[in-house]
Design an enzyme around this catalytic site. Structure first.
Site, PDB file in Angstrom:
ATOM      1  CG  HIS A 114      -1.988  -1.009   1.196  1.00 40.63           C
ATOM      2  ND1 HIS A 114      -2.847  -1.180   0.139  1.00 40.63           N
ATOM      3  CD2 HIS A 114      -2.346  -1.953   2.118  1.00 40.63           C
ATOM      4  CE1 HIS A 114      -3.682  -2.168   0.396  1.00 40.63           C
ATOM      5  NE2 HIS A 114      -3.393  -2.667   1.586  1.00 40.63           N
TER       6      HIS A 114
ATOM      7  CG  ASP B  66      -2.865  -8.310   0.827  1.00 38.46           C
ATOM      8  OD1 ASP B  66      -2.190  -8.721   1.787  1.00 38.46           O
ATOM      9  OD2 ASP B  66      -3.820  -7.519   0.956  1.00 38.46           O
TER      10      ASP B  66
ATOM     11  CG  HIS C 129      -6.857  -5.248   1.759  1.00 36.25           C
ATOM     12  ND1 HIS C 129      -6.331  -6.219   2.593  1.00 36.25           N
ATOM     13  CD2 HIS C 129      -8.029  -4.850   2.311  1.00 36.25           C
ATOM     14  CE1 HIS C 129      -7.147  -6.395   3.627  1.00 36.25           C
ATOM     15  NE2 HIS C 129      -8.186  -5.574   3.477  1.00 36.25           N
TER      16      HIS C 129
ATOM     17  CG  ASP D  79      -5.062 -10.020   3.580  1.00 37.84           C
ATOM     18  OD1 ASP D  79      -4.588 -10.654   2.624  1.00 37.84           O
ATOM     19  OD2 ASP D  79      -4.861  -8.800   3.734  1.00 37.84           O
TER      20      ASP D  79
END
Length: 346
Positions: free
Chosen positions: A164, A199, A201, A288
């Protein structure tokens, strides 16, 4: 398979985390690092810590500045020192103002800089954030040296994560973009590199860094950002710009995505990697997507990661796994083991 482990993989993480308006315990707990390392050991990886020479900031800075803005890097390095001198300073740096189109005058006070360089409430900066972020970078730099020397696969256990982190901004528990730094380092050996982000996200920072480049393909499979972090990026119409047009692919998937649907999306992504004629692969590796993850919304089983590992191996590319998310601690070691053994079994 070698697993390069950040020297700070098991230190205490940040204390607080802003989740939909509530401050809760930060999910990047120390047990995450321990469980990931345990999974690597169960998969019979050779655990390697970065050499002392590569822990020195001077050895890492050139690689970091190849993808991150100098002013931002300088901020990360000195943020805690300046913040902690303030009267009644908090024990972690959180932004309490976010610059917008109506506020354009740059201000170098510690509070103003926090808003300028920290995008959300998931990336608080503490006394050891810079040290820990450097540790993650040292792990990926060490890992790339093995790939450039001819190793076929290496795993980098990074904590904190990185995907991120934008060129000039921290967010989503990420400060320095480990996958991007590793990719740029690999460019000294390989002419075309693909980044596959698995991931939960969207890897928004990685996308931003390479969005206008044609030598790096960025692909992210993630939860649909319409109502999911990071909300503003990760949509299908983001395909790259300028020289990088058609070199970015986002595959957003709905809540409840199961193994069959996920593997179908993965096969689509791998076909694009093959068409790109990548010479090496960097996998931004999050767990995740597991069914019980508190920050996820997919329904993958532990055994799903074995299938994911097998499919990634089918590309036959030199591969670097770079650790990102995964917050259901109880299943982390098994999920890691499944991914690695799946990759090794082909």
């Amino acid at each position: 398979m070698k697993a390069i482990v950040s020297p700070y993989f098991d230190v205490r993480g940040p204390a607080k985390f802003l989740w939909r308006g509530h401050f809760i315990e930060h999910p990047d707990v120390a047990q995450r690092g321990n469980q990931i390392r345990l999974g690597l050991e169960k998969a019979e990886c050779e655990i390697v810590f970065p050499s002392q020479a590569k822990l020195h900031e001077s050895m890492l800075r050139e690689s970091i500045l190849a993808v991150q803005e100098p002013a931002y890097v300088n901020y990360l390095e000195s943020a805690w020192e300046h913040w902690s001198r303030m009267e009644n300073a908090s024990t972690e740096i959180f932004p309490n103002i976010s610059p917008n189109r109506h506020l354009t005058q740059f201000n170098e006070s510690p509070v103003a800089l926090a808003g300028w360089y920290i995008a959300d409430g998931a990336a608080p900066i503490g006394e050891y954030t810079w040290r820990n972020a450097l540790g993650s970078v040292s792990a990926v730099i060490e890992a790339t040296s093995y790939l450039k020397a001819g190793e076929l696969v290496v795993y980098a256990l990074c904590r904190p994560s990185g995907h991120h982190a934008c060129r000039d901004m921290a967010m989503g528990m990420c400060f320095l973009n480990n996958a991007a730094i590793a990719t740029q380092e690999l460019r000294t050996k390989f002419s075309r590199i693909a980044i596959l982000d698995i991931d939960m996200h969207h890897g928004n920072g990685t996308q931003q860094i390479f969005y206008q480049r044609s030598d790096v393909l960025t692909i992210s499979i993630h939860g649909n950002p319409t109502n999911f972090y990071p909300f503003y990026t990760g949509f299908e119409n983001e395909r790259g710009r300028g020289n990088g047009e058609e070199c970015n692919l986002n595959i957003p998937l709905p809540p409840g995505t199961n193994e069959a649907s996920y593997l179908q999306a993965l096969e689509k992504a791998l076909a694009v990697v093959s068409s790109f004629k990548a010479e090496a692969l960097v996998v931004a590796t999050g767990f995740d997507t597991f069914k019980s993850d508190p920050l996820g919304c997919f329904a993958l089983e532990s055994t799903s990661y074995n299938q994911i590992g097998r499919k990634i191996k089918s590309l036959g590319l030199p591969t670097l796994f770079v650790q990102e998310g995964g917050y259901f601690v109880e299943a982390l070691s098994e999920n890691v083991r499944q991914l690695v053994t799946g990759f090794k079994s082909v």
